[in-house]
Each structure stands twice: as C-alpha cells, then as structure tokens.
Design an enzyme around this catalytic site. Structure first.
Site, short mmCIF file in Angstrom:
data_model
loop_
_atom_site.label_atom_id
_atom_site.label_comp_id
_atom_site.label_asym_id
_atom_site.label_seq_id
_atom_site.Cartn_x
_atom_site.Cartn_y
_atom_site.Cartn_z
N ASP A 25 -48.18 -80.00 22.01
CA ASP A 25 -47.28 -80.19 20.86
C ASP A 25 -47.32 -81.57 20.23
O ASP A 25 -46.27 -82.11 19.82
CB ASP A 25 -45.84 -79.85 21.27
CG ASP A 25 -45.68 -78.42 21.77
OD1 ASP A 25 -46.65 -77.65 21.67
OD2 ASP A 25 -44.59 -78.08 22.26
N LYS A 130 -47.25 -71.42 20.27
CA LYS A 130 -46.22 -71.00 21.24
C LYS A 130 -44.81 -71.05 20.63
O LYS A 130 -44.42 -72.06 20.05
CB LYS A 130 -46.31 -71.87 22.50
CG LYS A 130 -45.98 -73.33 22.31
CD LYS A 130 -46.26 -74.05 23.61
CE LYS A 130 -45.56 -75.32 23.88
NZ LYS A 130 -44.28 -75.64 23.31
N CYS A 163 -41.11 -79.49 26.78
CA CYS A 163 -42.26 -78.58 26.77
C CYS A 163 -43.30 -78.92 27.83
O CYS A 163 -43.97 -78.02 28.35
CB CYS A 163 -42.89 -78.56 25.38
SG CYS A 163 -41.78 -77.79 24.18
#
Ligand code: TIU
Length: 223
Positions: A25, A130, A163
């Site tokens: 990310d 995701k 995450c």
C-alpha cells in the site's frame, strides 16, 4: 544457502525464486496530503522516510529477477466491496468514496489511489488489489503464491500496525515464512511501529522475523 541476520534469529534464504518482496500500500492515498491517511487525521509526512529504503530493496529484487508483489488498498467505484464496518469508521473528514483533491478517496483508478511514482510497478510484477487490511482477504494472493512456489515473504510498506501487521499474520497462519523489514515499514504512530516490531518476533518468533534493509540486501548480494 545463506541467511539474513534477523530478530529473533537468522532467517534462512530459500532457493532462488521462492522469496518474494511484498510492498504494501505505498499509495498516494497514504503518503500524500489530501488522501485517505490525511482524511483520517494523520501526519502523512511521517511515511516518506521509508521510500528510498523500499526503492533500494525493489532494485535488489529486480536485479536478481526475484518475485515482487505490490498491493493497493482500494474499492470499486460503487463501494460494493466496502462494508459499513469499514466505511463508517471515521466520524470526521472525508470518507472512502468522497471527492478529495486527488480524486475519490481510496477508489481504484483515482489519482490518489495510485502507488507513488518512485515505486511504480513494472511489467511482470504482481499487483494485488485488496479491499481489506490483510492482503489475503478477498484477493488471489494465496493462489498466486502457490502457483509460483513462493514460500518466503520479505514484507515492507504501510502502515506497520494496520495493513502490514494484518498481512503478516494472515501469511504466517497460511504457512509462509515472513520477515518484516524494520526500516522498510512506517506508521503514523512511531510507538505503534516499535510495538509491532517487538510483538512479531517475541516468543521465539511467534509470527516471524524482523531485520534491517541493509542486512537483507547484504545477504542477498552474497547469496
Ligand atoms: N489507517 C491506517 O493506518 N492504515 C490503513 O488504513 N491502511 C493501511 O495500513 N494500508
């Protein structure tokens, strides 16, 4: 076989091709003003420090033709993949799907949702979209790893306790040997980063290993 100097003990490097670099990310939505991280009230500048470190790891993996996995936290424009338990978390500021200065917050395809230019994926590298915090949740990641015979994950990205930690725990439960790169991950909360690092390798490496990028790179160069 060689090993990476790590905590709580050395991390053995598997045979060529089985150890992927995972970059979680590293998107404008988390690193730049006007994105999701900013909308949640965070100081996004804190995350910039790890960009050169991840870039160096990325170049090492590319030079050795090893597997590279990028993830993007994102949602469909109609938000059908964003449950109320995620959408309604924050009571102030812009929400997921709202229009911000870089386009709609956390929506796939919007300018702010892209990976930052320094770490842009190259052709042939795996990109996982995701909708959750963990990269295994509602994605094809596990099938891709199995198909390619990947058993080891060297994990980087943001944010450490959200995450990154969720993904590392998901991976460990699925049987993957995970190493978190300490200076290749960052949090909006420095104390959460430190706590996460300590809890991952406590109890004899209950979730996996952690190491410094220079230890990873030097072991890879020798191996
Ligand atoms: N808010 C926060 O710390 N993180 C996220 O929402 N997503 C990721 O960690 N990528």
């Amino acid at each position: 076989m060689t090993a990476i100097s790590a905590q709580p003990y050395d991390y053995e490097i598997p045979e060529h091709g089985k150890m992927a670099l995972v970059i979680i990310d590293m998107q404008r939505d988390f690193l730049e003003p006007g994105g999701f991280g900013d909308a949640l009230g965070n100081n996004v500048q804190l995350l910039q420090a790890i960009v050169p470190t991840i870039k160096e790891l990325l170049e090492t993996w590319r030079s050795l033709s090893l597997p590279i996995i990028h993830t993007i936290e994102c949602h469909k424009p109609d938000l059908s993949d964003c449950p109320p338990s995620k959408l309604n978390r924050s009571k102030e500021g812009l929400k997921i799907g709202d229009i911000g200065p870089m386009g709609r917050i956390l929506i796939y395809g919007e300018a702010g949702n892209n990976i930052i230019p320094e770490l842009e994926p190259k052709e042939g590298e795996i990109v996982i979209l995701k909708p959750g915090k963990g990269a295994f949740t509602r994605t094809d990641l596990e099938a891709i790893l199995q198909e390619r015979g990947i058993t080891h994950l060297v994990i980087t990205g943001v944010t450490t306790e959200v995450c990154v930690q969720t993904t590392m725990r998901e991976a460990n439960d699925r049987g993957y040997e995970c190493l978190l790169v300490e200076d290749g991950t960052e949090s909006y909360f420095p104390e959460f980063k430190q706590a996460t690092i300590a809890m991952l390798w406590a109890q004899g490496g209950i979730i996996g290993w952690t190491s410094a990028a220079k230890s990873v790179i030097s072991a890879m160069s020798v191996g």
